[in-house]
Structures are given as structure tokens and as C-alpha cells.
Scaffold this motif. Structure first.
Motif, PDB file in Angstrom:
ATOM      1  N   LYS A  88     -32.741  76.774  13.433  1.00 21.17           N
ATOM      2  CA  LYS A  88     -31.746  75.625  13.264  1.00 21.17           C
ATOM      3  C   LYS A  88     -30.548  75.271  13.642  1.00 21.17           C
ATOM      4  O   LYS A  88     -30.835  73.647  13.590  1.00 21.17           O
ATOM      5  N   THR A  89     -29.831  76.258  14.649  1.00 19.11           N
ATOM      6  CA  THR A  89     -29.203  75.589  15.973  1.00 19.11           C
ATOM      7  C   THR A  89     -29.946  74.178  16.821  1.00 19.11           C
ATOM      8  O   THR A  89     -29.763  73.673  16.673  1.00 19.11           O
ATOM      9  N   ILE A  90     -31.115  74.970  17.133  1.00 18.34           N
ATOM     10  CA  ILE A  90     -31.724  73.595  17.906  1.00 18.34           C
ATOM     11  C   ILE A  90     -32.183  72.601  17.692  1.00 18.34           C
ATOM     12  O   ILE A  90     -32.139  71.371  18.028  1.00 18.34           O
ATOM     13  N   MET A  91     -32.530  72.324  16.549  1.00 16.40           N
ATOM     14  CA  MET A  91     -32.587  70.934  15.717  1.00 16.40           C
ATOM     15  C   MET A  91     -32.146  70.583  15.275  1.00 16.40           C
ATOM     16  O   MET A  91     -31.453  69.254  15.176  1.00 16.40           O
ATOM     17  N   THR A  92     -30.190  70.989  14.880  1.00 20.22           N
ATOM     18  CA  THR A  92     -29.131  70.624  14.675  1.00 20.22           C
ATOM     19  C   THR A  92     -28.276  69.444  16.081  1.00 20.22           C
ATOM     20  O   THR A  92     -28.067  68.253  16.350  1.00 20.22           O
ATOM     21  N   VAL A  93     -28.706  70.819  16.654  1.00 24.06           N
ATOM     22  CA  VAL A  93     -28.664  70.604  18.796  1.00 24.06           C
ATOM     23  C   VAL A  93     -28.964  69.059  19.037  1.00 24.06           C
ATOM     24  O   VAL A  93     -28.228  68.215  19.460  1.00 24.06           O
ATOM     25  N   SER A  94     -29.928  68.637  18.765  1.00 25.19           N
ATOM     26  CA  SER A  94     -31.169  68.280  19.455  1.00 25.19           C
ATOM     27  C   SER A  94     -30.396  66.787  18.849  1.00 25.19           C
ATOM     28  O   SER A  94     -31.320  64.828  19.045  1.00 25.19           O
ATOM     29  N   ILE A  95     -29.968  66.574  16.932  1.00 26.92           N
ATOM     30  CA  ILE A  95     -29.470  64.922  16.649  1.00 26.92           C
ATOM     31  C   ILE A  95     -28.797  64.697  17.255  1.00 26.92           C
ATOM     32  O   ILE A  95     -28.833  63.575  17.100  1.00 26.92           O
TER      33      ILE A  95
END
Length: 325
Positions: free
Chosen positions: A129-136
Motif C-alpha cells: 500500500k505504501t509503494i502504490m501510494t508513493v507511486s501516485i
């Protein structure tokens, strides 16, 4: 395979001719470089002489005919400003842009692919979830702002990296490269990272989606039933089957990086073709603009051709569908 490649080459030539016409007409139909290149005090005789010297007194279709004729011989015209071959000016700056583009795409692959696999294999974990949030942020933050922040933090505040320029270069097979020297690497790091952020986010999301889709397929369940190790399942079965969309994105984004590296090159004063294009647009240096855009078209066509061939290697069904068509 040979028929497949020949068909793609013929299509590529047709696309190249059409795009050359669009590029030439769109550039030569806008503005008047004579108003910029010669003094406002010049008389009509001087203006007519300069116009004739640049061939701008001919109808547009005649100019295009001579452009195609000369382009087939490797002559893309002479720069109005530098009075040297336009293609030579671009090729002189191209190694710097290619070095920046290759570095950016390698950073995107090295960072994006493992993070995307991790997020796809453990979609409910906090790390995913952190990876996908940062990718935004990779999609949302404007390139020019990120570049300025990188300069402010790593160059101004911390003093770790230089603010601009390419740094020391080393000749490799007759081509100057910066990554072989420590000074060149320090100059390369920030602009390459700035240029790679969008592609990191893109590869993360594409890899995650492909991994989750692949894990649901029957061949993965069968591989697990056979008792194969998880590392082999991921490294062979999952990764191999998500390569086609990743190859497509990486290849096309490589062309886009070359074409749209203008902002990054301007922020970091990187001496590439993007900066040359900006300078040429300011003075309506038409031969350089047309030569640059034509080169970008050629690069995209070659990349698409290579992707099509890789498709047919990675997935034989592509060749079969072409043959039936």
C-alpha cells in the motif's frame, strides 16, 4: 518471421513519409525566420537575397520536394543560425540526450520492476500500500518542480551534487560519455532521476497489475501443485508472462524520454538535443527543428519495429495472427 519483418518495414516507410510531410508543413507554415535572422534596418534587396539563399522564395511543395530529395542523401538542410548541417548539430548533442535517457530508463526498471512485483505478490501488506501510494506522486508531481526541489536539496542545502552541466566526459568508441567518470556520474544522477520518476510509477503499476493477473492463471496453480519453489514461479512463470506489456511501455517511454527531455535538460543545463530544440524554436531555425522532429519520428518507428519483433519472439501468437490477417 522474415515476411513479418518485411511487412513491418514497408508500413514503417509509409508512416515515415506521412509524418515527414506533416512535420515539414507544420514547421514551415508558421512564422517568418527572416524577421528574426536579419536586422530590421535591412532593405528589400538584402531581405530578398537572404530569402533566396535559404530557399524560402520557393513554393512550399517545392521546398518539401527538395527536403525529401536531400534527406534521402543524408542532408537535412543547413541551420539558419549556425550555417552548419542541421543533422550534424543534432548528432553532436545526441550522445548527451541518449546517455540521460538510457540512465533514466535503467533507473526506472531497476526500481520499478522489483517494487511492482513486491506490491503484486503481497497486495494487502503495508509495504504494498505504501509503494502504490508513493507511486501516485510519480504521476502527479510536475517534472520542473521536482527538478528544482532536487537542486535545492541535494545541490544547494546538502552540497552533494552539482547543480547543472554534464561534467567530465570520457571517450568511448569515439563517443563522449559521462558515466565513466565520477564527476560525470554526479552530474548525471539528478537529471536522470528527475526524468525517471514518471516511468518508475508507470512500471510499478503495470508490473503490479500484471503480477496479480498472472497469479490467478491456471498455469501458476499447476506450477504450485508440482511443488515448484516460489522464487522459480515468480522468476520464470510470472515474470515471463508480464514481459510483453512491460517491454511495450519501456520501449515507447524510451522514445518519449528522448522526445520530451526538454524540460529536464533546460532545468539542469544538460547539453542535449532538447536544449538545442528550445534555442532553435526561439529563432525559428526551421532546418534544425524539422531535422529534430524527423529524427524523433525515425526513433519511434524503429522502436515500434523492434517491439513488434520482440512481440513475435516472446509470443508466437502475434506471428500467427499476422499471418491469418
Amino acid at each position: 518471421m522474415l515476411v513479418f519483418i518485411i511487412r513491418r518495414c514497408v508500413q514503417s516507410v509509409a508512416v515515415l513519409l506521412l509524418m515527414s510531410l506533416l512535420v515539414f508543413v507544420s514547421v514551415y507554415a508558421i512564422g517568418n525566420p527572416i524577421d528574426i535572422l536579419i536586422s530590421a534596418d535591412a532593405d528589400q534587396i538584402e531581405r530578398a537575397r537572404v530569402i533566396a539563399a535559404f530557399g524560402l522564395d520557393q513554393p512550399l511543395w517545392v521546398q518539401y520536394f527538395y527536403f525529401i530529395k536531400n534527406a534521402l542523401a543524408g542532408d537535412m538542410g543547413r541551420s539558419f543560425v549556425y550555417a552548419t548541417p542541421a543533422l550534424g548539430l543534432i548528432l553532436e548533442r545526441l550522445p548527451a540526450t541518449l546517455e540521460l535517457a538510457i540512465s533514466a530508463i535503467l533507473i526506472a526498471i531497476v526500481i520499478g520492476l522489483p517494487l511492482g512485483l513486491w506490491a503484486g505478490l503481497r497486495p494487502r501488506s503495508i509495504a504494498s500500500k505504501t509503494i502504490m501510494t508513493v507511486s501516485i506522486f510519480g504521476f502527479s508531481l510536475p517534472t520542473f518542480w521536482v527538478g528544482l526541489m532536487l537542486i535545492m536539496v541535494f545541490a544547494v542545502e546538502l552540497g552533494w551534487l552539482p547543480t547543472s552541466g554534464r561534467g567530465q566526459t570520457v571517450m568511448l568508441l569515439g563517443v563522449p560519455v559521462g558515466f565513466l567518470s565520477w564527476d560525470g556520474l554526479k552530474h548525471l544522477l539528478m537529471p536522470a532521476l528527475n526524468l525517471s520518476l514518471f516511468n518508475i510509477a508507470l512500471i510499478i503499476r503495470l508490473t503490479r497489475a500484471g503480477t496479480q493477473e498472472a497469479l490467478l492463471q491456471d498455469y501458476i496453480k499447476f506450477a504450485r501443485a508440482k511443488g515448484l519453489r516460489n522464487s522459480r514461479i515468480v522468476g520464470v512463470h510470472v515474470l515471463k508472462n508480464i514481459l510483453i506489456p512491460i517491454v511495450t511501455v519501456v520501449a515507447l517511454q524510451f522514445g518519449s524520454i528522448i522526445a520530451f527531455s526538454i524540460v529536464t535538460e533546460s532545468i539542469f543545463a544538460w547539453p542535449g538535443v532538447g536544449k538545442l530544440l528550445i534555442d532553435s524554436i526561439r529563432v525559428l531555425d526551421r532546418p534544425v527543428i524539422v531535422a529534430f522532429l524527423s529524427l524523433i519520428v525515425v526513433i519511434f518507428i524503429l522502436i515500434n519495429l523492434c517491439v513488434d519483433v520482440l512481440y513475435s519472439v516472446l509470443d508466437p501468437r502475434v506471428r500467427l495472427s499476422e499471418a491469418k490477417g
